[in-house]
Every structure is written in C-alpha cells, then in structure tokens.
Design a protein around this motif. Structure first.
Motif, PDB file in Angstrom:
ATOM      1  N   CYS A 151       0.848  -1.190   0.000  1.00  0.00           N
ATOM      2  CA  CYS A 151       0.000   0.000   0.000  1.00  0.00           C
ATOM      3  C   CYS A 151       0.884   1.242   0.000  1.00  0.00           C
ATOM      4  O   CYS A 151       2.066   1.183   0.326  1.00  0.00           O
ATOM      5  CB  CYS A 151      -0.875  -0.038   1.257  1.00  0.00           C
ATOM      6  SG  CYS A 151      -1.997   1.361   1.430  1.00  0.00           S
ATOM      7  N   ALA A 161      -5.998  -5.291  -0.872  1.00  0.00           N
ATOM      8  CA  ALA A 161      -6.543  -4.387   0.141  1.00  0.00           C
ATOM      9  C   ALA A 161      -5.543  -4.258   1.274  1.00  0.00           C
ATOM     10  O   ALA A 161      -4.817  -5.204   1.603  1.00  0.00           O
ATOM     11  CB  ALA A 161      -7.880  -4.912   0.667  1.00  0.00           C
ATOM     12  N   THR A 168      -8.077   0.203  -0.999  1.00  0.00           N
ATOM     13  CA  THR A 168      -8.139  -0.946  -1.899  1.00  0.00           C
ATOM     14  C   THR A 168      -7.561  -0.566  -3.256  1.00  0.00           C
ATOM     15  O   THR A 168      -7.523   0.608  -3.634  1.00  0.00           O
ATOM     16  CB  THR A 168      -9.592  -1.457  -2.069  1.00  0.00           C
ATOM     17  OG1 THR A 168     -10.387  -0.405  -2.610  1.00  0.00           O
ATOM     18  CG2 THR A 168     -10.164  -1.931  -0.740  1.00  0.00           C
ATOM     19  N   TYR A 169      -7.118  -1.594  -3.963  1.00  0.00           N
ATOM     20  CA  TYR A 169      -6.464  -1.417  -5.258  1.00  0.00           C
ATOM     21  C   TYR A 169      -7.020  -2.423  -6.245  1.00  0.00           C
ATOM     22  O   TYR A 169      -7.623  -3.421  -5.860  1.00  0.00           O
ATOM     23  CB  TYR A 169      -4.949  -1.636  -5.121  1.00  0.00           C
ATOM     24  CG  TYR A 169      -4.263  -0.634  -4.236  1.00  0.00           C
ATOM     25  CD1 TYR A 169      -3.646   0.486  -4.775  1.00  0.00           C
ATOM     26  CD2 TYR A 169      -4.221  -0.805  -2.851  1.00  0.00           C
ATOM     27  CE1 TYR A 169      -3.007   1.413  -3.959  1.00  0.00           C
ATOM     28  CE2 TYR A 169      -3.592   0.117  -2.031  1.00  0.00           C
ATOM     29  CZ  TYR A 169      -2.985   1.214  -2.590  1.00  0.00           C
ATOM     30  OH  TYR A 169      -2.354   2.131  -1.790  1.00  0.00           O
ATOM     31  N   GLN A 170      -6.762  -2.170  -7.525  1.00  0.00           N
ATOM     32  CA  GLN A 170      -7.069  -3.156  -8.548  1.00  0.00           C
ATOM     33  C   GLN A 170      -5.924  -3.194  -9.545  1.00  0.00           C
ATOM     34  O   GLN A 170      -5.241  -2.195  -9.772  1.00  0.00           O
ATOM     35  CB  GLN A 170      -8.398  -2.888  -9.226  1.00  0.00           C
ATOM     36  CG  GLN A 170      -8.454  -1.658 -10.111  1.00  0.00           C
ATOM     37  CD  GLN A 170      -9.824  -1.463 -10.712  1.00  0.00           C
ATOM     38  OE1 GLN A 170     -10.801  -1.324  -9.988  1.00  0.00           O
ATOM     39  NE2 GLN A 170      -9.896  -1.451 -12.019  1.00  0.00           N
ATOM     40  N   ASN A 177      -3.506   0.155  -9.366  1.00  0.00           N
ATOM     41  CA  ASN A 177      -4.080   1.464  -9.163  1.00  0.00           C
ATOM     42  C   ASN A 177      -5.002   1.458  -7.958  1.00  0.00           C
ATOM     43  O   ASN A 177      -5.685   0.469  -7.683  1.00  0.00           O
ATOM     44  CB  ASN A 177      -4.913   1.909 -10.387  1.00  0.00           C
ATOM     45  CG  ASN A 177      -4.031   2.182 -11.569  1.00  0.00           C
ATOM     46  OD1 ASN A 177      -3.149   3.038 -11.512  1.00  0.00           O
ATOM     47  ND2 ASN A 177      -4.234   1.456 -12.651  1.00  0.00           N
ATOM     48  N   ARG A 178      -4.998   2.579  -7.256  1.00  0.00           N
ATOM     49  CA  ARG A 178      -5.887   2.745  -6.119  1.00  0.00           C
ATOM     50  C   ARG A 178      -7.329   2.775  -6.613  1.00  0.00           C
ATOM     51  O   ARG A 178      -7.640   3.406  -7.623  1.00  0.00           O
ATOM     52  CB  ARG A 178      -5.522   4.056  -5.416  1.00  0.00           C
ATOM     53  CG  ARG A 178      -6.254   4.301  -4.148  1.00  0.00           C
ATOM     54  CD  ARG A 178      -5.720   5.561  -3.501  1.00  0.00           C
ATOM     55  NE  ARG A 178      -6.514   5.862  -2.318  1.00  0.00           N
ATOM     56  CZ  ARG A 178      -6.141   6.676  -1.374  1.00  0.00           C
ATOM     57  NH1 ARG A 178      -4.984   7.314  -1.477  1.00  0.00           N
ATOM     58  NH2 ARG A 178      -6.905   6.897  -0.335  1.00  0.00           N
ATOM     59  N   THR A 179      -8.224   2.069  -5.906  1.00  0.00           N
ATOM     60  CA  THR A 179      -9.633   2.049  -6.259  1.00  0.00           C
ATOM     61  C   THR A 179     -10.304   3.268  -5.653  1.00  0.00           C
ATOM     62  O   THR A 179     -10.126   3.556  -4.473  1.00  0.00           O
ATOM     63  CB  THR A 179     -10.308   0.768  -5.705  1.00  0.00           C
ATOM     64  OG1 THR A 179      -9.584  -0.357  -6.175  1.00  0.00           O
ATOM     65  CG2 THR A 179     -11.743   0.669  -6.138  1.00  0.00           C
ATOM     66  N   GLU A 180     -11.047   3.972  -6.473  1.00  0.00           N
ATOM     67  CA  GLU A 180     -11.769   5.142  -5.966  1.00  0.00           C
ATOM     68  C   GLU A 180     -13.011   4.662  -5.229  1.00  0.00           C
ATOM     69  O   GLU A 180     -13.712   3.775  -5.698  1.00  0.00           O
ATOM     70  CB  GLU A 180     -12.142   6.072  -7.121  1.00  0.00           C
ATOM     71  CG  GLU A 180     -10.956   6.711  -7.801  1.00  0.00           C
ATOM     72  CD  GLU A 180     -10.111   7.557  -6.876  1.00  0.00           C
ATOM     73  OE1 GLU A 180     -10.666   8.256  -6.015  1.00  0.00           O
ATOM     74  OE2 GLU A 180      -8.882   7.511  -7.011  1.00  0.00           O
ATOM     75  N   SER A 182     -16.761   4.278  -3.912  1.00  0.00           N
ATOM     76  CA  SER A 182     -18.051   4.506  -4.551  1.00  0.00           C
ATOM     77  C   SER A 182     -18.763   5.661  -3.890  1.00  0.00           C
ATOM     78  O   SER A 182     -18.640   5.881  -2.697  1.00  0.00           O
ATOM     79  CB  SER A 182     -18.926   3.244  -4.427  1.00  0.00           C
ATOM     80  OG  SER A 182     -18.269   2.168  -5.029  1.00  0.00           O
TER      81      SER A 182
END
Length: 183
Positions: A151, A161, A168-170, A177-180, A182
């Motif tokens: 991280c 995660a 969290t990332y994907q 990339n960092r997950t934005e 929701s």
C-alpha cells in the motif's frame, strides 16, 4: 542545517534540510526541502533529490541518480551508474536511475544503474535490483524478485486491500491502481 564537519559545495538546498557530519555534496547537486542526509554520504553533481527525502548513513549518490519526493534510502544502499567501470575511463554519459515518489529501499541493497523503481515500491534489505520495479511492488532477494504489492502506507496488500489503512487497489494491465471509493 549543514553540520560544520560536512563538505557542501552546492547552494541549491531547500528549506529545513539537514546535512550531517562527514557528508560531501558536490556543487551542481540539487536537494529539495525538508530532507535528511545522514552522516557519511556522498552526493555527486548530476543528482536531483526531491522534497522530504531521507538518505541514511553510508550512501553514495552518483551522477545520474534522481530521488523523487518522499523516498527513503536505507543505510549503506549502493547505487551504480556505469556498466563497464574502468579506472580513469569515463563513459560519454552515466546511466540514469530514477527512484519514484514514496519508494523505499532497504539497508545494504544494491541498485544497478539505468533502472526505474516505481512509485510506492518497497525494496527489502540486502536486495540486488537489476531491472525496473513496478509501482507498489514488494521485491527482495538476490536478484530481487516480486513478492507481492504494498500500500502507499507501506503495508503488504492482501487480496489488493490494506488491512492497516483500508485502501483498496485493482490490477489492470499489470499496473496497480488505487480504487476510488463509490459515491
């Protein structure tokens, strides 16, 4: 603050930067704000050090090395900048090495010249890094091998995660990339 026992020839040093005893900094080096250059370091001319960088004791930063903002360079890390070194023979250009933002390099690691270590990457102590390292990668060993992702806070990710800060990332096209969140 420049320690009275440091030998500093550059005036291109940012605010709140500390350079400790027995350091040598050559005249064309550029060092950013809020850096800490620990004892017994050498910084050559064609070196760019960003803001908030920590360089621990016993590190030589040769021509061609760039340390971006918030990087951590552990004690006795060794950088190289010439694949074919010979006494009194100099290349036309030294290899360029970039340590990108927020990357950390553990103690006694060796970084072969001409590579890029990606943003937020973590290099384990004693590693020998011979090729580019992707963003957020955790690598260690000789040669350094991939052992997962970290991280931006530095914790190892599990299932993309962070258990510490909950980011969290994907992974898409081999780029983490960092997950934005929701909305």
């Amino acid at each position: 603050m420049i320690h009275q026992l440091a030998d500093v020839h550059t005036s291109d040093i940012g605010n709140n930067t500390n350079i400790w005893q027995f350091c040598v900094v050559l005249e064309k080096a550029k060092i950013g704000n809020n850096c800490n250059i620990n004892a017994q370091c050498l910084i050559e001319n064609d070196v760019l050090i960003g803001d908030n960088v920590t360089v621990k004791s016993g590190v030589q930063i040769w021509d061609g090395i760039q340390l971006e903002d918030n990087t951590f360079i552990g004690p006795n890390v060794t950088f190289t900048n010439d694949f074919l070194p010979r006494s009194k023979r100099y290349p036309n250009a030294f290899l360029k090495t970039v340590i990108q933002k927020n990357a950390s390099i553990g103690a006694n690691s060796t970084i072969i010249g001409g590579i890029t270590i990606g943003e937020n990457a973590m290099i384990g102590a004693g590693s020998v890094v011979t090729k580019d390292i992707p963003r957020h990668a955790l690598v260690y060993g000789n040669p350094a091998k991939f052992h997962g992702y970290v991280c931006e806070c530095g914790e190892k990710l599990k299932d993309f995660a962070c258990s510490s800060c909950r980011i969290t990332y994907q992974l898409m096209d081999n780029i983490l990339n960092r997950t934005e969140p929701s909305r």
